[in-house]
Design a protein around this motif. Structure first.
Motif, short mmCIF file in Angstrom:
data_model
loop_
_atom_site.label_atom_id
_atom_site.label_comp_id
_atom_site.label_asym_id
_atom_site.label_seq_id
_atom_site.Cartn_x
_atom_site.Cartn_y
_atom_site.Cartn_z
N LEU A 1 6.05 7.03 -17.93
CA LEU A 1 5.02 7.97 -17.48
C LEU A 1 3.98 7.12 -16.77
O LEU A 1 3.80 5.94 -17.10
CB LEU A 1 4.36 8.66 -18.67
CG LEU A 1 5.23 9.57 -19.52
CD1 LEU A 1 4.41 10.11 -20.69
CD2 LEU A 1 5.77 10.72 -18.68
N GLU A 2 3.27 7.71 -15.82
CA GLU A 2 2.23 6.94 -15.13
C GLU A 2 0.89 7.65 -15.25
O GLU A 2 0.80 8.86 -15.04
CB GLU A 2 2.61 6.76 -13.65
CG GLU A 2 3.82 5.86 -13.48
CD GLU A 2 4.16 5.58 -12.03
OE1 GLU A 2 3.26 5.19 -11.27
OE2 GLU A 2 5.34 5.76 -11.67
N ILE A 3 -0.12 6.87 -15.60
CA ILE A 3 -1.49 7.39 -15.64
C ILE A 3 -2.41 6.40 -14.91
O ILE A 3 -2.02 5.25 -14.67
CB ILE A 3 -2.02 7.61 -17.08
CG1 ILE A 3 -2.05 6.30 -17.87
CG2 ILE A 3 -1.19 8.66 -17.83
CD1 ILE A 3 -2.88 6.36 -19.14
N TYR B 1 0.86 -1.18 0.00
CA TYR B 1 0.00 0.00 0.00
C TYR B 1 0.89 1.22 0.00
O TYR B 1 1.90 1.23 0.68
CB TYR B 1 -0.87 0.00 1.26
CG TYR B 1 -2.20 0.67 1.06
CD1 TYR B 1 -2.48 1.90 1.65
CD2 TYR B 1 -3.19 0.08 0.27
CE1 TYR B 1 -3.70 2.51 1.45
CE2 TYR B 1 -4.41 0.70 0.08
CZ TYR B 1 -4.66 1.91 0.67
OH TYR B 1 -5.87 2.53 0.48
N ASP B 2 0.54 2.21 -0.82
CA ASP B 2 1.33 3.44 -0.86
C ASP B 2 2.82 3.16 -1.02
O ASP B 2 3.65 3.76 -0.33
CB ASP B 2 1.09 4.27 0.42
CG ASP B 2 -0.27 4.94 0.38
OD1 ASP B 2 -0.83 5.06 -0.73
OD2 ASP B 2 -0.77 5.33 1.45
N GLY B 3 3.14 2.26 -1.92
CA GLY B 3 4.55 2.02 -2.22
C GLY B 3 5.30 1.21 -1.18
O GLY B 3 6.47 0.88 -1.36
N ASN C 1 0.00 -1.53 -14.48
CA ASN C 1 0.81 -1.76 -13.28
C ASN C 1 0.00 -2.55 -12.27
O ASN C 1 0.38 -3.66 -11.90
CB ASN C 1 1.27 -0.41 -12.71
CG ASN C 1 1.96 -0.58 -11.36
OD1 ASN C 1 2.55 -1.62 -11.09
ND2 ASN C 1 1.84 0.42 -10.50
N GLU C 2 -1.12 -1.99 -11.84
CA GLU C 2 -1.95 -2.70 -10.86
C GLU C 2 -3.34 -2.10 -10.87
O GLU C 2 -3.56 -1.03 -11.43
CB GLU C 2 -1.33 -2.60 -9.46
CG GLU C 2 -1.17 -1.17 -8.98
CD GLU C 2 -0.93 -1.06 -7.48
OE1 GLU C 2 -0.98 -2.09 -6.78
OE2 GLU C 2 -0.73 0.06 -7.01
N VAL C 3 -4.27 -2.81 -10.23
CA VAL C 3 -5.65 -2.31 -10.16
C VAL C 3 -6.10 -2.26 -8.70
O VAL C 3 -5.57 -2.98 -7.86
CB VAL C 3 -6.62 -3.20 -10.98
CG1 VAL C 3 -6.22 -3.23 -12.44
CG2 VAL C 3 -6.72 -4.61 -10.42
N1 LIG Z 1 7.94 -2.10 -12.86
C1 LIG Z 1 8.12 -0.84 -12.48
N2 LIG Z 1 8.93 -0.01 -13.17
C2 LIG Z 1 9.12 1.27 -12.79
N3 LIG Z 1 8.57 1.81 -11.69
C3 LIG Z 1 7.77 1.04 -10.94
C4 LIG Z 1 7.50 -0.32 -11.30
N4 LIG Z 1 6.64 -0.83 -10.38
C5 LIG Z 1 6.39 0.16 -9.50
N5 LIG Z 1 7.04 1.29 -9.81
C6 LIG Z 1 6.99 2.57 -9.09
O1 LIG Z 1 6.59 2.34 -7.75
C7 LIG Z 1 5.28 2.91 -7.49
C8 LIG Z 1 4.48 2.03 -6.54
O2 LIG Z 1 4.27 0.76 -7.13
P1 LIG Z 1 2.85 0.03 -7.03
O3 LIG Z 1 1.81 0.94 -7.58
O4 LIG Z 1 2.98 -1.30 -7.66
O5 LIG Z 1 2.75 -0.18 -5.48
P2 LIG Z 1 1.68 0.15 -4.35
O6 LIG Z 1 2.32 -0.18 -3.06
O7 LIG Z 1 0.42 -0.52 -4.64
O8 LIG Z 1 1.55 1.70 -4.45
P3 LIG Z 1 0.31 2.68 -4.37
O9 LIG Z 1 -0.57 2.23 -3.24
O10 LIG Z 1 1.02 3.98 -4.10
O11 LIG Z 1 -0.35 2.65 -5.70
C9 LIG Z 1 4.68 3.06 -8.87
O12 LIG Z 1 3.67 4.05 -8.89
C10 LIG Z 1 5.91 3.43 -9.71
O13 LIG Z 1 6.25 4.80 -9.54
#
Ligand SMILES: Nc1ncnc2c1ncn2[C@@H]1O[C@H](COP(=O)(O)OP(=O)(O)OP(=O)(O)O)[C@@H](O)[C@H]1O
Ligand SMILES: [Mg+2]
Length: 384
Positions: A188-190, A156-158, A268-270
């Motif tokens: 880029l991220e969207i 969560y939150d990175g 990336n993820e949902v």
């Molecule tokens: N394969 C990848 N290549 C480049 N950057 C990545 C990659 N995977 C993750 N990141 C970076 O790390 C961030 C967090 O990854 P991710 O969204 O998978 O995790 P999270 O813990 O669910 O984060 P959040 O809750 O903030 O969405 C991404 O928004 C991106 O900036």
């Protein structure tokens, strides 16, 4: 089923953070009774829900007890007790998003495998049981730098995300079961938020762009609409809708994408719920993401997702060096500006980088909104 838009209708929400709070606010405009479960007695939603129950949404018995007398259950966080919601669903209480979707999404390994099986583009990945297994793969040159390690559960939150660039980073590897995926250079991220109801009707919001601060290399703000080509936007929306349909989800689905250097979209993820990238819709869209979630889970037609104006969303984070009861500085300076809307989540205690609120900044042009957002970030501080 009972009429949904009525104070006789009891909607249970697992989780009472800021997403729960804003969902309760939307439900209240439709006169719906909200019952929220969260372990924190001062949770953001506690002050705006009709009924608040203190307890863990991760605990089987607590969730089962909480559900008594509810007409429907939804979530604002994925990490709820899955066995409990499965049993509740079987017993006849509608649970949206459905537990079957939560099973797929809450484990990043299963989620990525789902993308693969449904021809949804995503960064190539492998699953590992432990850090030792990853080390072995490196030694045997089955794995090359740079890569990203993500723990399968409760990221969560990175948190639970580690970019591994060289041997020096290996000591930081998480011990937990994880997936390892290609690092997408200069991506880029969207994000695209879509909704789907039980009749299969879908809707999609315009894409939101994550705007990076080049110095801090952190996402500083979210801009809607994203500055991408109409073709890319349509492709992203199509992929997000396809993901929602393939999952069969009822409710909102937020889809995060990378756009790589070849202009290819990779999922990336949902997230199966309202999302940070949709906060701006409260003020800037004809229908907020929270209302859209309610429309979807109640089986109503989706609302228009048109934007009234470009908008930027910035998180209001606890300032570095301050922990304790939160004090907000710069409120008046920020509120003086046209088009700035503040949301204070009501978390009593601040900590460095804790999400304490957000601001939505609307202006005639994206550039003007971004400029004003920079002013808000510089001016509004959360101290103790
Ligand atoms: N394969 C990848 N290549 C480049 N950057 C990545 C990659 N995977 C993750 N990141 C970076 O790390 C961030 C967090 O990854 P991710 O969204 O998978 O995790 P999270 O813990 O669910 O984060 P959040 O809750 O903030 O969405 C991404 O928004 C991106 O900036
Ligand atoms: Mg993410």
């Amino acid at each position: 089923m009972k009429q949904t838009i009525s104070s006789d209708f009891k909607l249970g929400i697992l989780g009472g953070g800021q997403l729960g709070k804003m969902l309760c606010q939307a439900a209240s405009t439709w006169d719906i009774t909200t019952c929220v479960l969260d372990p924190d007695p001062e949770a953001s939603a506690s002050g705006v829900s009709t009924h608040f129950v203190q307890g863990s949404f991760r605990d089987f018995d607590t969730v089962m007890r909480f559900a008594q007398g509810l007409d429907m259950i939804t979530i604002e966080i994925e990490g709820v007790n899955i066995e409990a919601v499965e049993i509740l669903e079987k017993s006849g209480i509608p649970v949206f998003p459905q537990p079957s979707c939560l099973r797929i999404i809450r484990d990043k390994g299963i989620q990525k495998t789902f993308f693969l099986e449904h021809d949804l583009p995503t960064a190539p990945f492998k699953l590992f049981h432990s850090a030792t297994e990853i080390m072995e793969a490196i030694q045997q040159e089955r794995l090359k730098f740079p890569f990203v390690q993500k723990t399968r559960l409760s990221g969560y939150d990175g948190q639970g995300v580690l970019v591994v660039r060289n041997h020096g980073d290996l000591k930081k590897l998480f011990e937990a079961p994880s997936l390892v995926e290609d690092y997408i250079e200069d991506a880029l991220e969207i994000a695209v938020i879509v909704s789907r109801n039980a009749n299969g009707e879908t809707s999609s919001y315009p894409a939101v762009e994550m705007v990076f601060n080049p110095v801090a290399n952190l996402v500083e703000s979210l801009l809607s609409p994203a500055r991408i080509s109409p073709e890319l936007e349509e492709t992203a929306k199509g992929l997000a809708i396809k993901t929602a349909k393939d999952l069969g989800i009822v409710g909102l689905l937020a889809v995060e994408f990378f756009i790589d250097k070849q202009n290819q979209l990779l999922i990336n993820e949902v997230a199966p719920r309202p999302h940070n990238s949709g906060h701006h819709t409260i003020e800037s869209a004809l229908t907020s993401q929270y209302e859209q979630h309610l429309r979807a889970i109640f089986g109503y037609h989706p609302g228009s997702t048109k934007l009234k104006m470009p908008a930027v969303m910035v998180n209001i984070l606890g300032s570095e060096g301050f922990s304790g009861p939160a004090v907000y500085r710069g409120l008046n300076e920020v509120l003086k500006e046209e088009g700035v809307k503040l949301h204070i989540y009501g978390k009593k205690q601040t900590r460095p980088y804790r999400k304490m609120g957000h601001a939505t900044i609307m202006a005639i042009t994206a550039e003007a909104a971004l400029e004003k957002a920079a002013f808000v970030l510089q001016t509004l501080k959360v101290e103790a």
